[in-house]
Scaffold this motif. Structure first.
Motif: not given
Length: 707
Positions: A662-665, A669-672, A678-681, A688-693
């Motif tokens: 995901i980070i490499k993209t 925003l990650v959709c599923t 959703v719970m896992q990711i 990890e404190g990542l700035p990703i929704e």
């Protein structure tokens, strides 16, 4: 015991590195190898050929014995591993055999032949390079095709140096070194033992695939050739071998063809001109019992390519020394249950995460996850449940009690909850939050929120099956679905008697609870009349659409309820499919908002069990979103339902790889389309404190609806 083995394997960077590199290269090479071939058509043929063998096994065994005997071979058929070993040992004693060379043979691994030969004072040498390395190292193969894949060149150099003589860790030099030493073994051997990849009944011919030519030397140089062949290697006629010849190398190692394919019908002549002895041991060891089992007989469609291992996210982390015994991985679990007994598979069967990745690549069309579920069912039935498991499922079996406990937990979690997450748990529960944060249980579940939603009255109606996670952890996903369906002028109904879809019990083999959940849900969902029954969780969709009927039949429920389950299944749609259909019909429209980049994670049940892949992507892109595909978008995130609770260390490692992709993209925003994903990711992103929704696709679509 198995937890310690898992821990040790996960700490072995060389192991996971070697398996991951091979897995990544294999995926690309395999795709190339199958270019121009219709894989689905090819595996239909293989499944049909091998299915015929299972149905006519006794007849084909006799046909092969007759044909091979006429060709001059001495054929011995037995159901007993002891008799195989005794036959070879007696044959060796009779002919004063001191030294044996062997080419690769899983059947001889299965009966631990080398150990017994050594105990009788007979020298035995493996001649496949990987098998020889493993033999010298005192290990067992970690992979059915690539036995030494877990070892680096430095490991191999150490093995050669300690067991034979010093050699540098240079691959070309080590291969030359092995060739020199193995040739001496070939020339000194009194007997050669091989397996076979195919045995043709009508001609009595054995077909043997190798890449190193060692099988040919094993057959040609010693005066006695013994082939140990499992009866599952039989095919009826010569033309049946061609689909297998096409698929086996492509699926095993992504080669177009194996370097050497040998057809052995009659005894070779020895180099001194004398007639060689040719013995074929047709070996059963419960294969004929499998052939008569209506569920497990499909496992005889296996052509031993090990492609299932090559794509398994669990196998590439822990390898075959943990995930398997003689036979490794998912298919190895099934074979272990039959060749060593059901209890022998007890620990390893739990390692399957049920992602279904193996099913799509299996050239024999074997539903490995489904057969592993059957093992779980039989283990649960044979051994019963422990007190803890009984207590858990007695709660799940009681809807009112289950929901009351969840409501109470939403209050009791307060000391541990922060910003919608539980990041730390005390004492023995602490490992559950090591790799990811857990979602807090919602203060107000969806079933309570739903009552306050104002909807348009409409002739078109949809019953919403929420499932546990949307109902009690992510009610906002349910609200998003209602909003989207209302926009298409569809009124949503929510029968409150609905309960857990039964997946936790089903995937643990506790079928009476799963069937009871099925019964409760059928009665609840069919209590109102609607055009659709919609789920926004693919695991639940699969349960409603495919499992309920099966559960009820297995537990001998009445015909009326089974018919009701079939009626329900006909109305079921996954939300991703229905919403995409409504968008294409122009019933759902979106505002022109700024284009937002996103990446997409394919839930395992959605893409593999339901075949839904394009629809959610199309829906999101039609709302003005820009898709950036991630590497391995369709590889499991490590959730696997209760798997992430049973094996948090494996689940966490799979999740970490998903987060890296995901980070490499470089998207934010990650959709599923699965609340479990959703719970896992989302839990991993928070940890990890990542700035990703991380959002369910329905939430994003609802946010972009035309006002």
């Amino acid at each position: 015991m198995i937890r310690e083995e898992i821990k040790k394997a996960l700490q072995n960077a060389n192991l996971s590195g070697a398996l991951t590199r091979f897995s990544e290269a294999y995926a690309v090479s395999r795709q190339k190898a199958y270019e121009g071939l219709n894989f689905e058509e090819l595996r239909e043929k293989i499944a049909s050929i091998k299915s015929y063998v299972a149905e006519h096994l006794d007849e084909l065994i006799q046909t092969f014995i007759n044909s091979a005997t006429e060709n001059g071979a001495k054929v011995f058929y037995t159901k007993s591993p002891d008799e195989v070993r005794n036959y070879i040992i007696e044959l060796a004693k009779k002919n004063n055999v001191k030294s044996i060379v062997k080419s690769k043979s899983m059947a001889t691994e299965e009966i631990h032949l080398n150990k017994y030969l050594k105990e009788h004072g007979i020298e035995v040498n493996e001649t496949d390079l990987g098998e020889w390395i493993i033999q010298l190292a005192g290990q067992r193969p970690s992979h059915m095709v690539l036995p030494a894949i877990h070892l680096t060149r430095y490991d191999v150099s150490d093995v050669f140096t300690k067991k034979v003589e010093p050699v540098e860790p240079d691959i070309a030099r080590m291969v030359k070194f092995a060739r020199k030493h193995l040739r001496r073994k070939f020339l000194a051997a009194d007997m050669g033992i091989t397996g076979a990849n195919i045995a043709i009944a009508e001609t009595g011919t054995l077909v043997i695939f190798t890449n190193e030519g060692n099988a040919r030397l094993t057959m040609a140089l010693p005066k006695i050739h013994v082939a140990v062949v499992g009866v599952e290697k039989l095919v009826a006629k010569m033309e049946d071998i061609f689909p297998i010849i096409k698929a086996l190398p492509r699926s095993a190692t992504a080669q177009l063809i194996t370097s050497y394919i040998s057809f052995v019908t009659k005894p070779y002549r020895h180099i001194d001109g004398s007639q060689k002895e040719f013995h074929i041991i047709l070996f059963d060891n419960n294969r004929s019992v499998i052939a008569k089992d209506p569920i497990f007989k499909q496992s005889l469609q296996c052509i031993r390519c090990a492609s299932c291992l090559n794509v398994c996210p669990v196998f590439r982390l822990i390898g075959g020394h943990v995930f398997g015994k003689v036979y490794t991985g998912g298919i190895g679990t099934i074979l272990t249950a039959w060749t060593e007994g059901l209890k022998a598979s007890k620990d390893i069967q739990g390692l399957c995460i049920q992602c279904g990745n193996c099913v799509r690549v299996c050239p024999g069309k074997i539903d490995i996850p489904e057969l592993i579920l059957e093992i779980r069912k039989r283990l649960a039935k044979e051994e019963g449940l422990n007190f803890k498991t009984k207590a858990i499922y007695s709660v799940v079996n009681n809807r009112k009690l289950f929901h009351s406990i969840l409501r109470a937990a939403s209050k009791l979690q307060k000391p541990f909850e922060k910003q919608g997450f539980i990041r730390h748990l005390p004492f023995f529960l602490s490992e559950l939050t090591t790799e990811r944060s857990l979602p807090a249980i919602a203060d107000v579940p969806f079933r309570d929120r739903f009552k306050k939603i104002k909807q348009p009255k409409s002739n078109k109606k949809a019953v919403f099956f929420a499932g546990c996670l949307i109902d009690f952890a992510y009610p906002e996903i349910g609200e998003a679905l209602v909003k989207l369906l209302n926009a298409a002028n569809i009124e949503v109904l929510f029968p409150e008697e609905q309960t857990c879809c039964g997946a936790p019990a089903r995937y643990s083999g506790v079928m009476d609870v799963a069937a009871n959940n099925s019964k409760q849900n059928i009665e609840a969902l069919l209590s109102v009349d609607a055009d659709y029954i919609v789920s926004a969780c693919p695991t639940c969709t699969v349960a409603l659409k495919k499992q309920f009927v099966k559960d009820l039949k297995e537990q001998n429920y009445g015909e009326d309820l089974i018919n009701s389950a079939q009626r329900l299944a006909e109305k079921v749609l996954d939300a991703s499919e229905l919403i995409n259909k409504l968008i294409k019909e122009d019933k759902i429209k979106f505002d022109k908002l700024p284009e937002t980049a996103f990446t997409y994670h394919d839930p395992c049940h959605l893409i593999r069990s339901l075949g839904i892949y394009k629809e959610p992507r199309e829906s999101l892109e039609s709302s003005g979103m820009k898709l950036i595909e991630m590497f391995e978008s369709d590889t499991c995130c490590g959730m696997g339902g209760s798997y992430s609770l049973k094996f948090p260390e494996i689940s966490g490692n799979i999740l970490r790889r998903k987060l890296d992709n995901i980070i490499k993209t470089e998207t934010k925003l990650v959709c599923t389309d699965c609340p479990g994903c959703v719970m896992q990711i989302r839990g991993g992103v928070d940890k990890e404190g990542l700035p990703i929704e991380v959002k369910h696709s329905l939430q994003v679509l609802a946010e972009r609806l035309k006002k």
